[in-house]
Design a protein around this motif. Structure first.
Motif, PDB file in Angstrom:
ATOM      1  N   ARG A 290       0.818  -0.897  -0.432  1.00 19.61           N
ATOM      2  CA  ARG A 290       0.185  -0.468  -0.232  1.00 19.61           C
ATOM      3  C   ARG A 290       0.742   1.458  -0.511  1.00 19.61           C
ATOM      4  NH1 ARG A 290      -3.782   1.873   5.026  1.00 19.61           N
ATOM      5  NH2 ARG A 290      -4.443   3.728   3.764  1.00 19.61           N
ATOM      6  N   GLU A 291       1.744   1.213   0.861  1.00 18.54           N
ATOM      7  CA  GLU A 291       2.957   2.489   0.623  1.00 18.54           C
ATOM      8  C   GLU A 291       3.866   2.243  -0.778  1.00 18.54           C
ATOM      9  OE1 GLU A 291       5.595   2.061   4.267  1.00 18.54           O
ATOM     10  OE2 GLU A 291       3.905   1.905   5.577  1.00 18.54           O
ATOM     11  N   THR A 292       4.215   1.242  -1.034  1.00 15.93           N
ATOM     12  CA  THR A 292       4.200   1.279  -2.142  1.00 15.93           C
ATOM     13  C   THR A 292       3.467   2.284  -3.184  1.00 15.93           C
ATOM     14  OG1 THR A 292       5.973  -0.230  -1.887  1.00 15.93           O
ATOM     15  CG2 THR A 292       5.553   0.145  -3.877  1.00 15.93           C
ATOM     16  N   LEU A 293       2.846   1.924  -3.190  1.00 16.14           N
ATOM     17  CA  LEU A 293       1.517   2.407  -4.552  1.00 16.14           C
ATOM     18  C   LEU A 293       1.300   3.634  -4.058  1.00 16.14           C
ATOM     19  CD1 LEU A 293      -0.974  -0.907  -4.673  1.00 16.14           C
ATOM     20  CD2 LEU A 293       1.077  -0.359  -5.901  1.00 16.14           C
ATOM     21  N   ALA A 294       1.362   4.070  -2.649  1.00 16.70           N
ATOM     22  CA  ALA A 294       0.539   5.289  -2.344  1.00 16.70           C
ATOM     23  C   ALA A 294       1.619   5.665  -3.199  1.00 16.70           C
ATOM     24  CB  ALA A 294       0.917   5.523  -0.593  1.00 16.70           C
ATOM     25  N   SER A 295       3.118   6.073  -2.871  1.00 22.76           N
ATOM     26  CA  SER A 295       4.920   5.853  -3.261  1.00 22.76           C
ATOM     27  C   SER A 295       4.770   6.273  -5.431  1.00 22.76           C
ATOM     28  CB  SER A 295       5.456   6.438  -2.785  1.00 22.76           C
ATOM     29  OG  SER A 295       6.938   6.741  -2.902  1.00 22.76           O
ATOM     30  N   GLU A 296       4.194   5.208  -5.544  1.00 21.42           N
ATOM     31  CA  GLU A 296       4.034   5.559  -7.036  1.00 21.42           C
ATOM     32  C   GLU A 296       3.386   6.791  -7.676  1.00 21.42           C
ATOM     33  OE1 GLU A 296       3.007   1.309  -8.131  1.00 21.42           O
ATOM     34  OE2 GLU A 296       5.479   0.950  -7.712  1.00 21.42           O
ATOM     35  N   ARG A 297       1.933   6.179  -6.547  1.00 27.76           N
ATOM     36  CA  ARG A 297       0.949   7.354  -7.426  1.00 27.76           C
ATOM     37  C   ARG A 297       1.217   8.411  -6.673  1.00 27.76           C
ATOM     38  NH1 ARG A 297      -3.662   6.966  -3.364  1.00 27.76           N
ATOM     39  NH2 ARG A 297      -2.440   9.030  -2.117  1.00 27.76           N
ATOM     40  N   GLU A 298       1.770   9.218  -6.179  1.00 27.28           N
ATOM     41  CA  GLU A 298       2.328  10.404  -5.631  1.00 27.28           C
ATOM     42  C   GLU A 298       3.705  10.473  -6.924  1.00 27.28           C
ATOM     43  OE1 GLU A 298       2.846  13.826  -4.397  1.00 27.28           O
ATOM     44  OE2 GLU A 298       1.209  12.960  -3.464  1.00 27.28           O
ATOM     45  N   ASN A 299       4.704   9.684  -7.050  1.00 35.34           N
ATOM     46  CA  ASN A 299       5.615  10.164  -8.080  1.00 35.34           C
ATOM     47  C   ASN A 299       4.072  10.453  -9.611  1.00 35.34           C
ATOM     48  OD1 ASN A 299       7.573   9.562  -6.081  1.00 35.34           O
ATOM     49  ND2 ASN A 299       7.944   8.145  -7.177  1.00 35.34           N
ATOM     50  N   ALA A 300       3.636   9.644  -9.901  1.00 39.30           N
ATOM     51  CA  ALA A 300       2.549   9.572 -10.761  1.00 39.30           C
ATOM     52  C   ALA A 300       2.210  11.404 -11.021  1.00 39.30           C
ATOM     53  CB  ALA A 300       1.850   8.866 -11.298  1.00 39.30           C
ATOM     54  N   VAL A 301       1.798  11.684  -9.898  1.00 42.71           N
ATOM     55  CA  VAL A 301       1.054  13.557  -9.850  1.00 42.71           C
ATOM     56  C   VAL A 301       1.755  14.226  -9.995  1.00 42.71           C
ATOM     57  CG1 VAL A 301       0.368  13.879  -8.360  1.00 42.71           C
ATOM     58  CG2 VAL A 301      -1.479  12.503  -8.431  1.00 42.71           C
ATOM     59  N   GLN A 302       2.776  13.776  -9.020  1.00 44.18           N
ATOM     60  CA  GLN A 302       4.191  14.709  -9.207  1.00 44.18           C
ATOM     61  C   GLN A 302       4.542  14.594 -11.179  1.00 44.18           C
ATOM     62  OE1 GLN A 302       7.020  14.096  -7.232  1.00 44.18           O
ATOM     63  NE2 GLN A 302       5.775  14.383  -5.234  1.00 44.18           N
ATOM     64  N   GLU A 303       4.720  13.937 -11.528  1.00 46.51           N
ATOM     65  CA  GLU A 303       5.389  13.989 -12.501  1.00 46.51           C
ATOM     66  C   GLU A 303       3.876  14.410 -14.026  1.00 46.51           C
ATOM     67  OE1 GLU A 303       6.819  13.140 -16.556  1.00 46.51           O
ATOM     68  OE2 GLU A 303       7.660  12.821 -14.238  1.00 46.51           O
ATOM     69  N   ARG A 304       2.669  14.598 -13.678  1.00 49.78           N
ATOM     70  CA  ARG A 304       1.505  15.073 -14.507  1.00 49.78           C
ATOM     71  C   ARG A 304       2.017  16.636 -14.698  1.00 49.78           C
ATOM     72  NH1 ARG A 304      -3.890  13.227 -12.947  1.00 49.78           N
ATOM     73  NH2 ARG A 304      -4.683  15.101 -12.904  1.00 49.78           N
ATOM     74  N   HIS A 305       1.757  16.889 -12.960  1.00 47.03           N
ATOM     75  CA  HIS A 305       2.081  18.041 -12.519  1.00 47.03           C
ATOM     76  C   HIS A 305       3.098  18.640 -13.295  1.00 47.03           C
ATOM     77  CE1 HIS A 305      -0.915  18.700  -9.868  1.00 47.03           C
ATOM     78  NE2 HIS A 305      -0.865  17.333  -9.266  1.00 47.03           N
ATOM     79  N   ARG A 306       4.674  18.138 -13.834  1.00 49.18           N
ATOM     80  CA  ARG A 306       5.571  18.528 -13.809  1.00 49.18           C
ATOM     81  C   ARG A 306       4.952  18.596 -15.991  1.00 49.18           C
ATOM     82  NH1 ARG A 306       9.394  16.959 -17.523  1.00 49.18           N
ATOM     83  NH2 ARG A 306       8.506  14.246 -16.927  1.00 49.18           N
ATOM     84  N   ALA A 307       4.412  17.355 -16.072  1.00 50.90           N
ATOM     85  CA  ALA A 307       3.957  17.350 -17.727  1.00 50.90           C
ATOM     86  C   ALA A 307       3.172  19.248 -18.171  1.00 50.90           C
ATOM     87  CB  ALA A 307       3.243  16.402 -17.933  1.00 50.90           C
TER      88      ALA A 307
END
Length: 137
Positions: free
Chosen positions: A60-77
């Motif tokens: 769950r923590e890994t998925l939350a971290s991956e989701r947070e990374n994806a959100v940050q990547e989306r914001h950057r894009a």
């Protein structure tokens, strides 16, 4: 003889009572051992469940971290896309200004050519008049 029979009977009764007590004790020990085995099995199940729970929490923590990374990547894009849009908008404005300047220059050239044509026409008329006046003289 009766006393001896009574003593043997008493001793036999005592032995049977002891054997009965030993049997009860052995049964109690067996029940206790079974309870200990069940507790051990239950403890193992609990440890297994705790391991599974820890693994699930880690996942769950890994998925939350991956989701947070994806959100940050989306914001950057999105930020990059917005910057590119601004650059493109500025380039379009620059191109439009350049086209307007080119059109204005072409228009000025046309006007200059028209003026030149007028000047040439008036010079031709003046030459004709001069030629006429020379003939008349």
């Amino acid at each position: 003889l009766e006393m001896r029979d009574a003593a043997v009977l008493a001793e036999t009764a005592a032995r049977q009572e002891r054997e009965s007590a030993v049997l009860e004790r052995d049964q109690a020990v067996q029940q206790l051992l079974e309870a200990v085995r069940e507790r051990d099995v239950t403890s193992q199940h609990v440890r297994t469940a705790q391991g599974a729970l820890n693994a699930a929490l880690s996942e769950r923590e890994t998925l939350a971290s991956e989701r947070e990374n994806a959100v940050q990547e989306r914001h950057r894009a999105v930020t990059e896309r917005d910057a590119v849009h601004k650059v493109l908008a500025a380039a379009v404005e620059d191109r439009q200004r350049a086209l307007r300047a080119r059109d204005e220059a072409a228009e000025a050239n046309v006007k200059a050519l028209m003026e030149k044509d007028k000047t040439l026409l008036s010079m031709e008329k003046m030459a004709e008049r001069l030629a006429m006046s020379k003939r008349v003289r």
